[in-house]
Design a protein around this motif. Structure first.
Motif, PDB file in Angstrom:
ATOM      1  N   HIS A  75       0.780  -1.242   0.000  1.00  0.00           N
ATOM      2  CA  HIS A  75       0.000   0.000   0.000  1.00  0.00           C
ATOM      3  C   HIS A  75       0.812   1.293   0.000  1.00  0.00           C
ATOM      4  O   HIS A  75       0.323   2.317  -0.499  1.00  0.00           O
TER       5      HIS A  75
ATOM      6  N   TYR B 159       0.092   0.297  -8.184  1.00  0.00           N
ATOM      7  CA  TYR B 159      -0.788   0.027  -7.050  1.00  0.00           C
ATOM      8  C   TYR B 159      -1.557  -1.244  -7.395  1.00  0.00           C
ATOM      9  O   TYR B 159      -1.605  -1.676  -8.545  1.00  0.00           O
TER      10      TYR B 159
ATOM     11  N   GLU C  58      -5.016  -3.134  -7.661  1.00  0.00           N
ATOM     12  CA  GLU C  58      -6.469  -3.009  -7.723  1.00  0.00           C
ATOM     13  C   GLU C  58      -7.141  -4.053  -6.850  1.00  0.00           C
ATOM     14  O   GLU C  58      -8.155  -3.789  -6.205  1.00  0.00           O
ATOM     15  N   ASN C  59      -6.561  -5.226  -6.807  1.00  0.00           N
ATOM     16  CA  ASN C  59      -7.102  -6.308  -5.985  1.00  0.00           C
ATOM     17  C   ASN C  59      -5.957  -6.923  -5.161  1.00  0.00           C
ATOM     18  O   ASN C  59      -5.359  -7.925  -5.554  1.00  0.00           O
TER      19      ASN C  59
ATOM     20  N   ASN D  51      -0.999 -10.959  -8.455  1.00  0.00           N
ATOM     21  CA  ASN D  51      -0.324  -9.680  -8.652  1.00  0.00           C
ATOM     22  C   ASN D  51       1.179  -9.960  -8.734  1.00  0.00           C
ATOM     23  O   ASN D  51       1.658 -10.985  -8.231  1.00  0.00           O
TER      24      ASN D  51
ATOM     25  N   HIS E 176      -0.167  -1.118 -14.389  1.00  0.00           N
ATOM     26  CA  HIS E 176       0.014  -0.284 -13.199  1.00  0.00           C
ATOM     27  C   HIS E 176      -0.861  -0.700 -12.027  1.00  0.00           C
ATOM     28  O   HIS E 176      -0.505  -0.468 -10.868  1.00  0.00           O
ATOM     29  N   ASN E 177      -1.999  -1.311 -12.304  1.00  0.00           N
ATOM     30  CA  ASN E 177      -2.881  -1.722 -11.202  1.00  0.00           C
ATOM     31  C   ASN E 177      -2.723  -3.202 -10.846  1.00  0.00           C
ATOM     32  O   ASN E 177      -3.496  -3.741 -10.071  1.00  0.00           O
ATOM     33  N   LYS E 178      -1.693  -3.856 -11.418  1.00  0.00           N
ATOM     34  CA  LYS E 178      -1.474  -5.284 -11.152  1.00  0.00           C
ATOM     35  C   LYS E 178      -0.048  -5.578 -10.723  1.00  0.00           C
ATOM     36  O   LYS E 178       0.326  -6.731 -10.527  1.00  0.00           O
TER      37      LYS E 178
END
Length: 804
Positions: free
Chosen positions: A551, A560, A562-563, A599, A634-636
């Motif tokens: 985080h 970051y 997402e999940n 991730n 970027h979200n993974k």
């Protein structure tokens, strides 16, 4: 091989297949092919011609090509470099009419290699080390390569049986030589021969049977001295009795296990030098640059383990009575402009020890602009000879005597170990878990094109000198020496090679020599341990590391999640083309199934190209950024470009394990891979490259956890298959986690490493004492190579440095 060749040329189908394959290779415009390219071309041919599967694997041509590691195409002939078995190589030439295979000499092969790069030179210098090994005992079975200690124990016992008087007299003389700063150990002048030693040992055993087992040595020391026995046999009556009975058994009935047990108790090593030159060798704020971090950690942990083991041995030998203390020195260079570290401090105590130290000796200031700063491992060569001369003086002053063992690390450290060993006449051990020659394809063939950046001519010459001069060589894995049936080992790559216009190596190293010994390193289990050990974990540290990984926002963290609840794929590595983090990111990017399950979390020391001056490193960083942008990751993905403390890295592995994640080591090649050991002992199911020592670390019955970094789709499929099984059977993740953790705990530990290292040093010192063989002639030859080949190459580098 002759039978295979005969079958191919006598069978129309086989001969046609060979002819068409070679025509296909020629049509590519290339003249040189490696094993993977050869097999890919043959597979494509079989598919196009619709050959049955067995033809690819089991036909005569299929068997030949699977054993062929190189093909060179000439106008009049085709050259095959074949490995019929591990540690064996043959060169065959196929005539242009496809009528005959001829077995060719090594020299002929090196000549054709030179012609390949338009650098053929007649009457070139040939280096052939085989004469120095011909009279030496040699391992016969390739499966036993790397088991030199066991081999030498058997060999020595056999010699004791066949010629007991001569060999036991040699043992007596070796024991009589033992001393510490002029104090005699084990034997005094009351014993003047091997026969008398046997008699006195028998008398001492009778005497000790009358003492209480726990009676300390000090109480009957003078009684044993009357029998000719000085301190060093043990600290209690029971311990001394055990040691003397081992010697008596060795005299009466020589057995390898008894010889090893007895030699392990001989007090012969008190002062040890660990040579590690080019890294930032320090303990606070920096532990090596990316290219040397693993080596620095290794050397520091080895120093701690050695000091502990030597202290234990000295106490058990009863020598603390004489105030004898172990003394371990890590010899490295002092760096005046040390960027806020302690690398400009001459002497620094190793944390967690009583008498282990980092001794830093500066390079002579040929050009302060160079020598006052850190110097890359590729540029360090001009400064090593003068460093060794200065280090000799410093070591003698620091030890107040000579060391008993010098251990080199990496190519530069091993060369300095050779020079110091010659100066001080001390046993030399080499450790080179990462040799550059096999890492850079064709580096020897194209050395002249690469010389400006890498200076391989100096490095490969230094490697030849130090590995042949060493009394024994430690490796982490069998593959490090001789590879696998499908791939060549690191040391094997020095057996035969050309440096066009410089020299030919006809026979560069004896792979069957007992000097090679497999001694895997350990893991610092106070830092790296299983996530299940809740009582040993710091809950606050766990929370901080979890927040950091998943985080925390920072300029040195990209992406970051997402999940965040998806299973994490974790990788820890410096950013180099060899470590191949970009390849792992591409594998993840191209697999929707992997992204559905996981991730990706990368831990490196850098995030931005502006943080490096190394073009290769900058290229890899940029490649990672490009992949993340191209595939919208970027979200993974989380990419942490932070240099964490060891305890934080250790907790990071455990945090990932808490999340039921996995570890992936996707290097193109890895001799060992410390991060593999760290991840596995932490309880992370680990997937590691099939190229290198990871094969031996994991050692599963199936290849389920080996990955091919050149096969992105296959790797993704293998990982997804594992994760799907874990989803279906949650206990499966736990089972894999537990056996991987236990494997590292039991096999890769520093106590075992250090015990074997010291046993090797003692047995090889004894061997060199009783059978000096060709050692002096060999070392003189190495000195000639040093002065006539190495020094002129290093002086050219110095000339460039002086111009800066």
């Amino acid at each position: 091989m002759r039978e295979l060749h005969h079958t191919i040329l006598a069978d129309n189908e086989e001969k046609t297949a060979l002819r068409q394959l070679i025509f296909t290779l020629k049509a590519s415009g290339q003249c040189y092919f490696l094993r993977n390219e050869i097999l890919q071309a043959f597979s494509k041919y079989c598919h196009q011609i619709q050959k049955p599967t067995y033809f690819y694997y089991s036909s005569a041509i299929g068997k030949l090509l699977h054993r062929t590691h190189e093909i060179i195409l000439e106008e009049e002939s085709t050259w095959f470099v074949v490995r019929p078995k591990i540690a064996s190589q043959e060169v065959w030439r196929l005539t242009s009419e496809f009528t005959q295979f001829e077995l060719m000499s090594t020299q002929a092969f090196l000549d054709v290699s030179d012609r390949l790069v338009n650098a053929y030179k007649p009457n070139i210098l040939e280096i052939d080390l085989s004469p120095f090994y011909k009279a030496s005992p040699s391992i016969s079975d390739p499966r036993n390569i790397g088991q030199g200690l066991a081999f030498l124990n058997h060999y020595l016992c056999h010699q004791l049986e066949n010629n007991p008087q001569c060999w036991f007299e040699g043992l007596y003389l070796a024991l009589q030589e033992l001393q510490y700063d002029g104090m005699r150990l084990l034997l005094n002048d009351r014993i003047s021969s091997g026969i008398q030693l046997a008699k006195q040992v028998h008398q001492a055993i009778k005497f000790l049977h009358q003492r209480h087992p726990d009676e300390p040595y000090a109480k009957f020391r003078f009684d044993l001295q009357e029998l000719g026995l000085e301190p060093g046999w043990g600290n209690t009556a029971h311990r001394i009795l055990e040691t003397l009975e081992l010697l008596e058994h060795l005299i009466d009935s020589p057995q390898p296990a008894i010889l090893e047990a007895f030699m392990s108790r001989v007090p012969a090593i008190f002062r040890v030098v660990l040579v590690s030159i080019h890294g930032w060798v320090a303990q606070e704020r920096v532990m090596g640059r990316d290219e040397t971090l693993g080596q620095v950690v290794y050397v520091l942990e080895q120093a701690r383990s050695l000091e502990n083991k030597l202290r234990e041995d000295i106490k058990l030998a009863g020598l603390d009575l004489l105030n004898i203390q172990p003394h371990v020195i890590i010899l490295t260079r002092l760096i005046p402009k040390c960027e806020g570290t302690l690398c400009n401090l001459r002497l620094e105590k190793v944390n967690g020890t009583e008498n282990a130290w980092i001794l830093r000796v500066p390079f002579r200031q040929f050009n302060p602009e160079i020598t006052d700063n850190w110097i890359s491992k590729f540029d360090i060569w001009p400064y090593l000879e003068s460093f060794a001369l200065d280090a000799e003086t410093e070591l003698l002053a620091q030890f107040q005597g000579k060391p008993n063992l010098i251990i080199g690390n990496y190519s530069d450290g091993n060369l300095v170990a050779f020079l110091l060993s010659r100066l001080l006449q001390v046993t030399q051990c080499n450790i080179a878990h990462s040799l550059e020659k096999p890492k850079y394809l064709f580096s020897n063939l194209h050395w002249q094109d690469l010389e400006e950046q890498y200076h391989f001519s100096a490095q490969f010459t230094a490697d030849l000198i130090s590995m042949n001069a060493a009394d024994f060589i430690i490796t982490s894995s069998y593959q490090e020496i001789v590879g696998t049936p499908d791939s060549m080992g690191q040391y094997e790559s020095y057996k035969c090679f050309t440096m066009p216009n410089l020299y030919h190596v006809v026979d560069g190293i004896d792979l069957f020599s007992p000097k090679f010994n497999l001694v895997p390193p350990g893991v610092n289990e106070s830092i790296f341990f299983s996530y299940r050990q809740a009582k040993d974990r710091d809950s606050n540290l766990s929370k901080q590391v979890y927040e950091l990984i998943f985080h925390h926002e920072d300029a040195e963290i990209l992406g970051y999640l997402e999940n965040p609840s998806k299973r994490p794929i974790f990788a820890v590595a410096p950013i180099t083309s060899i470590k191949n983090l970009a390849g792992l990111a591409e594998c993840f990017a191209k697999s929707p199934a992997l992204q559905e399950h996981c991730n990706l979390i990368l831990l490196t020391s850098k995030l931005h190209t502006s943080e490096t001056t190394n073009p290769e490193e900058a290229g890899e960083i940029q490649k990672l950024h490009d992949l993340i942008n191209q595939y919208g990751l970027h979200n993974k993905i989380r990419w942490l470009g932070l240099r964490l403390q060891n305890r934080e890295v250790g907790e990071a592995y455990r945090v990932i394990a808490d999340c039921r994640g996995i570890y992936v080591h996707f290097a193109r090649f890895e001799a060992l891979g410390r991060s593999i050991l760290e991840a596995m002992i932490s309880g992370l199911p680990t997937f590691a490259t099939k190229f290198g020592g990871a094969l031996e670390i994991i050692e599963n019955n199936t290849d389920g956890f080996y990955v091919n970094p050149t096969d992105l789709e296959g790797t993704a499929h293998k990982i997804v298959t594992f994760l799907e099984k874990c989803d279906a059977y949650p206990e499966y993740w736990e089972e894999v986690s537990e056996w991987m953790s236990q494997r590292i705990h039991h096999k890769y530990n520093w106590h075992s490493h250090t015990s074997k290292l010291l046993s090797l040093a003692k047995i090889f010192s004894f061997w060199n004492f009783v059978v000096p063989e060709n050692n002096e002639a060999r070392d003189r030859y190495m000195e000639a190579l040093f002065h006539l080949l190495y020094k002129p190459r290093s002086e050219k580098i110095l000339e460039k440095h002086m111009e800066r």
